[in-house]
Design an enzyme around this catalytic site. Sequence first.
Site, mmCIF file in Angstrom:
data_model
loop_
_atom_site.group_PDB
_atom_site.id
_atom_site.type_symbol
_atom_site.label_atom_id
_atom_site.label_comp_id
_atom_site.label_asym_id
_atom_site.label_seq_id
_atom_site.Cartn_x
_atom_site.Cartn_y
_atom_site.Cartn_z
ATOM 1 N N GLU A 197 0.904 -0.962 -0.173
ATOM 2 C CA GLU A 197 -0.069 0.138 -0.124
ATOM 3 C C GLU A 197 0.861 1.231 -0.114
ATOM 4 O O GLU A 197 0.475 2.165 -0.445
ATOM 5 C CB GLU A 197 -1.079 -0.154 1.202
ATOM 6 C CG GLU A 197 -2.026 -1.108 1.046
ATOM 7 C CD GLU A 197 -3.075 -0.676 0.089
ATOM 8 O OE1 GLU A 197 -3.482 0.455 -0.155
ATOM 9 O OE2 GLU A 197 -3.411 -1.557 -0.520
ATOM 10 N N HIS B 168 2.625 -10.870 17.079
ATOM 11 C CA HIS B 168 3.137 -12.086 17.556
ATOM 12 C C HIS B 168 4.771 -12.069 17.076
ATOM 13 O O HIS B 168 5.683 -12.611 17.742
ATOM 14 C CB HIS B 168 2.519 -13.201 17.378
ATOM 15 C CG HIS B 168 3.098 -14.712 17.724
ATOM 16 N ND1 HIS B 168 3.916 -15.216 17.076
ATOM 17 C CD2 HIS B 168 2.943 -15.005 19.055
ATOM 18 C CE1 HIS B 168 4.503 -16.146 18.029
ATOM 19 N NE2 HIS B 168 3.711 -15.981 19.152
ATOM 20 N N LYS C 29 7.490 -12.748 26.898
ATOM 21 C CA LYS C 29 7.825 -11.945 25.671
ATOM 22 C C LYS C 29 7.924 -10.406 26.094
ATOM 23 O O LYS C 29 8.396 -9.425 25.225
ATOM 24 C CB LYS C 29 6.565 -12.003 24.585
ATOM 25 C CG LYS C 29 6.361 -13.706 24.124
ATOM 26 C CD LYS C 29 5.322 -13.738 23.588
ATOM 27 C CE LYS C 29 5.046 -15.134 22.787
ATOM 28 N NZ LYS C 29 3.867 -15.396 22.200
#
Length: 351
Positions: free
Chosen positions: A131, A293, A334
């Site tokens: 895009e 993620h 994480k």
Amino acid sequence: MAATPAAEAVLVQSVEMPDTAIKVEGYDFNKGVDHNGLLDSFLSSGFQATNFGLAVEEIQRLRAWKLSDEPIKEDEDDEFKDQAAREKVKTTVFLGYTSNMASCGVRETIRYLCQHKMVDCIVTTAGGVEEDFIKCLAPTYLGTRNPLHPQAASGFELDGKALRLQGLNRIGNMLVPNDNYVKFEAWLMPILKKMHDEQEATGEFWTPSRMIRRLGQEIDDPSSIYYWCYKNDIPVFSPALTDGSIGDMLFFHSFNRAGFVLDLVGDIRAINTLAMKARHTAAIIIGGGVVKHHIMNANLMRNGADHAVLINTGQEYDGSDSGARPDEAISWGKIKHTCKPVKVYGEASII
């Protein structure tokens, strides 16, 4: 008269609020229009305005951090024992965003960040890549306030069948003519041929990040996010790069000439190594899915990010990674448990 049991049940004795507790108070426009003051007032306004204020504080913390703030460890590398060298080591910022952010006006904000080297690594989707390039070739339009659709209110409600017959693709309340993708194909296909020639000549496979870097070089347009990523050597990872128009072009190219390879393993090594070698990291993620993620998992390799700001509309009740609160990422390692992560529940074009 003595309090009745009912009154005691309704009005349980309050604890005394500490002097340092923040009082809920919004901006007073009698002071005039002070944009800095208005934004500062969000922290004390409650709801998502407060989350916005907390996110700003987290961004300020990650921008302020320097290795020189930390004590020198006994096993420190020799090059980082010098205080002047430690002053130069800043937070490694991972920025993630979904394709709609490149489709809308947030693109220009992202381009500014890359132009001025305010991020160190990008993770985005195929649409987040293409895009940007397509906008260098032809514009995207609002679905409202255009003569083709005079009855449109916001543009979200435009009829899909009618748009299909007009060759217009709807992204929320924005419209992308099919001709834009025709121009993109005409620009990309000759580059793919050159890249394939180079692969055969050198025997070296392309990774998605190397391909995006090459396209940023080829577009040669300062309005592009990836032009500035190329100029400033900011790696862009897109593990699902084939999931969009670029994938369509690779599909068509494969029928004319087989053998072009995109090496995903090379890129997972690159982003994980970047996280592992970083002395201090931050994850700023707009949206969810693969971009969220991928950044979180890279930071798992170093036992978690030191800072995290998430902006999305996802909810956690369905167990999706997109909707998960930062605390879930802490449970996986994480995000560091010492971090003060913030999730702003909202649509990023107004945040």
